[in-house]
Design an enzyme around this catalytic site. Structure first.
Site, mmCIF file in Angstrom:
data_model
loop_
_atom_site.group_PDB
_atom_site.id
_atom_site.type_symbol
_atom_site.label_atom_id
_atom_site.label_comp_id
_atom_site.label_asym_id
_atom_site.label_seq_id
_atom_site.Cartn_x
_atom_site.Cartn_y
_atom_site.Cartn_z
ATOM 1 N N CYS A 109 0.860 -1.196 0.000
ATOM 2 C CA CYS A 109 0.000 0.000 0.000
ATOM 3 C C CYS A 109 0.898 1.247 0.000
ATOM 4 C CB CYS A 109 -0.946 -0.074 1.185
ATOM 5 S SG CYS A 109 -2.142 1.260 1.315
ATOM 6 N N ASP A 118 -7.673 -2.727 -8.809
ATOM 7 C CA ASP A 118 -7.261 -1.639 -7.929
ATOM 8 C C ASP A 118 -7.511 -0.292 -8.603
ATOM 9 O OD1 ASP A 118 -6.143 -0.314 -5.773
ATOM 10 O OD2 ASP A 118 -4.250 -1.419 -5.817
ATOM 11 N N HIS A 158 -6.999 -3.737 -4.224
ATOM 12 C CA HIS A 158 -5.988 -3.252 -3.297
ATOM 13 C C HIS A 158 -5.958 -4.132 -2.051
ATOM 14 C CE1 HIS A 158 -3.216 0.020 -2.449
ATOM 15 N NE2 HIS A 158 -3.611 0.001 -1.188
#
Length: 246
Positions: free
Chosen positions: A123, A183, A215
């Site tokens: 992330c 994502d 994600h």
């Protein structure tokens, strides 16, 4: 193979010689071996990230995860520390580079070290792994769905950082990128833009995008977890670090 490990908290030297908290996991057997700096996601220095750090130790690496929120929220619960970091727009780039550099130095100082260190992040940590790869003398970097290497965060987003794609020519090590086709940050188009910039710069890299994954597909404790993508991703990480950190 003996996968017995030793793990626990430690204090390492970070940016501008600041003492920062870290979680360290090491194989019990003797070296020499490579090291891995684990860069946590924006939710912070949490149980899941410590589990990832231990996993690298079972794979045969010395591993350390620096608590990037040590200054803003020392000793705080991970959720509270993450809330503090979000309110500030995330960790600034200069302290991040200093902290990851300090973690890499810590790994190289161990008697078991073979001198090689890789970085991996998830992330926001994926973006920071790329930042480390263009800023520090590391031997390999893994970007797991790093947001805003390409593109600018929208207004109100908790992460307020600048894009890094212009630094593709500065990449100092091989890069592995693992992304989800569903994502948004990074989107497939942003992944392609980064891929093109690295190709144009002649930088060694390999990117893999997983269908049906968005994600956070590595995060076992979150709704976005995708076991098949995570399992294949771990296999790719093991092969990549095995080639570059041995």
């Amino acid at each position: 193979m003996d996968d017995t490990i030793i793990a626990g908290s430690a204090t390492i030297t970070g940016h501008q010689t600041d003492p920062i908290e870290a979680y360290v996991a090491r194989p019990q057997r003797p070296g020499p071996r490579g090291g891995v700096v684990v860069i946590h996601h924006m939710p912070g220095y949490d149980t899941a990230t410590k589990e990832i750090t231990r996993r690298f130790a079972t794979l045969g690496y010395d591993a350390v995860c620096p608590n990037l929120y040590s200054r803003e929220a020392p000793g705080a619960d991970p959720d509270d520390a993450a809330a503090t970091a979000r309110a500030l727009g995330g960790v600034p780039d200069d302290p991040l580079v200093g902290d990851v550099g300090g973690a890499a130095d810590y790994l190289r100082s161990l008697d078991s070290s073979n001198g090689k260190v890789g970085v991996i992040g998830y992330c926001s940590g994926g973006r920071q792994a790329f930042l480390a790869g263009v800023s520090l003398p590391v031997d390999a970097a893994v970007d797991c769905y790093g947001a805003f290497v390409v593109g600018t965060p929208p207004e109100g987003h908790p992460l307020q950082v600048r894009p890094l794609v212009d630094r593709a020519p500065d990449l100092r090590c091989p890069l592995l990128g693992l992304f989800g086709a569903d994502d948004q940050y990074p989107s497939p188009a942003q992944v392609e833009e980064l891929d093109a910039a690295l190709r144009d710069a002649g930088k060694e890299h390999e990117f893999h995008t997983f269908e049906g994954a968005g994600h956070g597909f590595f995060a076992v404790d979150r709704p976005g977890y995708r076991p098949a993508a995570a399992s294949e991703g771990w296999s790719l990480i093991g092969d990549f670090f095995g080639r570059h950190l041995s």
